[in-house]
Design a protein around this motif. Structure first.
Motif, mmCIF file in Angstrom:
data_model
loop_
_atom_site.group_PDB
_atom_site.id
_atom_site.type_symbol
_atom_site.label_atom_id
_atom_site.label_comp_id
_atom_site.label_asym_id
_atom_site.label_seq_id
_atom_site.Cartn_x
_atom_site.Cartn_y
_atom_site.Cartn_z
ATOM 1 N N GLY A 171 -6.802 -9.084 -0.632
ATOM 2 C CA GLY A 171 -6.619 -9.838 0.604
ATOM 3 C C GLY A 171 -6.472 -11.329 0.355
ATOM 4 O O GLY A 171 -6.185 -11.767 -0.756
ATOM 5 N N TYR A 220 -6.269 -3.545 0.528
ATOM 6 C CA TYR A 220 -6.368 -2.082 0.524
ATOM 7 C C TYR A 220 -6.911 -1.615 -0.822
ATOM 8 O O TYR A 220 -6.939 -2.376 -1.803
ATOM 9 N N LYS A 267 -1.406 -13.580 10.725
ATOM 10 C CA LYS A 267 -0.107 -12.967 10.425
ATOM 11 C C LYS A 267 0.684 -13.825 9.439
ATOM 12 O O LYS A 267 0.497 -15.007 9.362
ATOM 13 N N LYS A 321 -2.676 -8.544 2.248
ATOM 14 C CA LYS A 321 -3.073 -7.370 3.029
ATOM 15 C C LYS A 321 -3.963 -6.483 2.159
ATOM 16 O O LYS A 321 -3.470 -5.803 1.248
ATOM 17 N N LYS A 356 -2.792 -11.799 6.433
ATOM 18 C CA LYS A 356 -1.609 -11.294 7.129
ATOM 19 C C LYS A 356 -1.811 -9.873 7.648
ATOM 20 O O LYS A 356 -0.847 -9.146 7.868
ATOM 21 N N ASP A 357 -3.052 -9.481 7.837
ATOM 22 C CA ASP A 357 -3.333 -8.121 8.300
ATOM 23 C C ASP A 357 -3.782 -8.084 9.754
ATOM 24 O O ASP A 357 -4.324 -7.081 10.219
ATOM 25 N N GLU A 360 0.812 -1.215 0.000
ATOM 26 C CA GLU A 360 0.000 0.000 0.000
ATOM 27 C C GLU A 360 0.843 1.260 0.000
ATOM 28 O O GLU A 360 0.423 2.303 -0.499
#
Length: 257
Positions: free
Chosen positions: A191, A170, A257, A168, A197-198, A142
Motif C-alpha cells: 500500500g 493486497y 484515489k 493498492k 489509491k484504494d 492483484e
C-alpha cells in the motif's frame, strides 16, 4: 519478529509523521522503506531527511530514480493526456525544489533488498522491491495471472515478495506442487503511506510477523497485518492547492484515489 514495511510517501510529510507515530507504538524489530519518497506534494526534502536521520534501509522508487538524476521522466504510467500534463508539472516542481544533498541520496538508493531466513532447516528469502524484481516501474496488480506471478517469483528466487508502486494493498498466496508438501509463496503489496489509491484516504503499511513456525509448506504460517492510520489529510491537500501543483492531487488525497 515483526518487520514493518512502508512505501510511496510521495512528499506527504503529515502522513509520514503520523506513520512514524503509529509504527513506533507497535515496536517493530526492523523497518524498511520501499521507495517513492518524492513527488506530488511540497515536502520532498523533509521526507528524505526524516527517513535518513532514522537510518531506515530504503530502496529507490521510480520517482526517486528520476528525480535523483534530474530527469523529466518519473517512469509513471499515466493513462490520459490530462494525467500526463499534471505529471509534467509535478516532475518539474519536484526537480526545482529538491536540494543537492537530498538528490545525491536518491541516486545512491539500491534497486532491491534481499533478506534471508534460516527457519525449520529451510532457507526462506524475503525480497523487497518497488515495482517488481524485473523493473522498477512494473505494476504487479492483484489480478495478474497466477502463472505470470509465479514466474516472477521463481526468476527472482523469492519466497516472499513485497512491493509498492500501485498504492493498492493486497496479499496473495501462490502454492505449487499440490499434495502433502506444497510449496507456497507470498506476494504482498504494502500500500501507500502518503498517496493511497484504494478508496481509503488513510495511510497504510504492512507488518510482517515472522517466527520459527514460518514454512514454505504452510500457506497460513506467514501473518501479514495491513495497518491503516489517520493523518491530517486536509493539511496535505491544502499544501498541494497552495502550490503550483494541480489541485486535483489534493482531491485525490481526500478521496484516496
Amino acid at each position: 519478529m515483526k518487520i514493518a514495511l512502508f512505501s510511496d510517501i510521495h512528499a506527504n510529510l503529515p502522513a509520514l509523521e503520523a506513520f512514524f507515530k503509529d509504527v513506533e507504538s507497535r515496536k517493530p524489530d526492523a523497518i524498511y522503506c520501499l521507495g517513492d519518497l518524492v513527488g506530488y506534494n511540497i515536502w520532498p526534502n523533509e521526507v528524505i531527511q526524516e527517513i535518513r536521520k532514522r537510518g531506515i534501509p530504503t530502496i529507490a522508487g521510480n520517482y526517486d530514480f528520476g528525480i535523483g538524476r534530474r530527469s523529466d521522466d518519473c517512469g509513471c504510467a499515466y493513462k490520459t493526456d490530462e494525467e500526463k500534463e499534471m505529471g509534467k508539472i509535478s516532475i518539474s516542481y519536484t526537480n526545482s525544489i529538491v536540494k543537492d544533498e537530498e538528490r545525491q541520496y536518491l541516486r545512491t538508493l539500491p534497486a532491491h533488498i534481499r533478506v534471508e531466513f534460516q527457519l525449520n532447516d529451510a532457507q526462506l528469502t524475503l525480497m523487497l522491491v518497488h515495482g517488481s524484481p524485473r523493473k522498477i516501474n512494473e505494476y504487479l496488480f492483484e489480478d495478474r495471472e497466477e502463472k505470470s506471478m509465479l514466474r516472477i517469483l521463481t526468476d527472482a528466487n523469492a519466497d516472499i515478495l513485497c512491493f509498492g508502486h500501485t498504492h493498492k494493498p493486497y496479499h496473495r498466496v501462490l502454492c505449487t506442487e499440490p499434495g502433502e508438501a506444497p510449496k507456497c509463496r507470498h506476494v504482498i503489496n504494502i500500500g501507500s503511506v502518503g498517496k493511497p489509491k484504494d478508496g481509503d484516504p488513510r495511510g497504510g503499511y504492512v507488518m510482517l510477523h515472522i517466527d520459527e513456525t514460518l514454512s514454505i509448506h504452510d500457506r497460513n504460517s506467514l501473518k501479514v497485518e495491513f495497518v491503516r492510520f489517520e493523518y491530517d489529510v486536509e493539511k496535505a491537500a491544502k499544501a498541494v492547492e497552495s502550490s503550483i501543483l494541480p489541485n486535483e492531487y489534493g482531491e485525490m488525497l481526500r478521496r484516496g484515489k
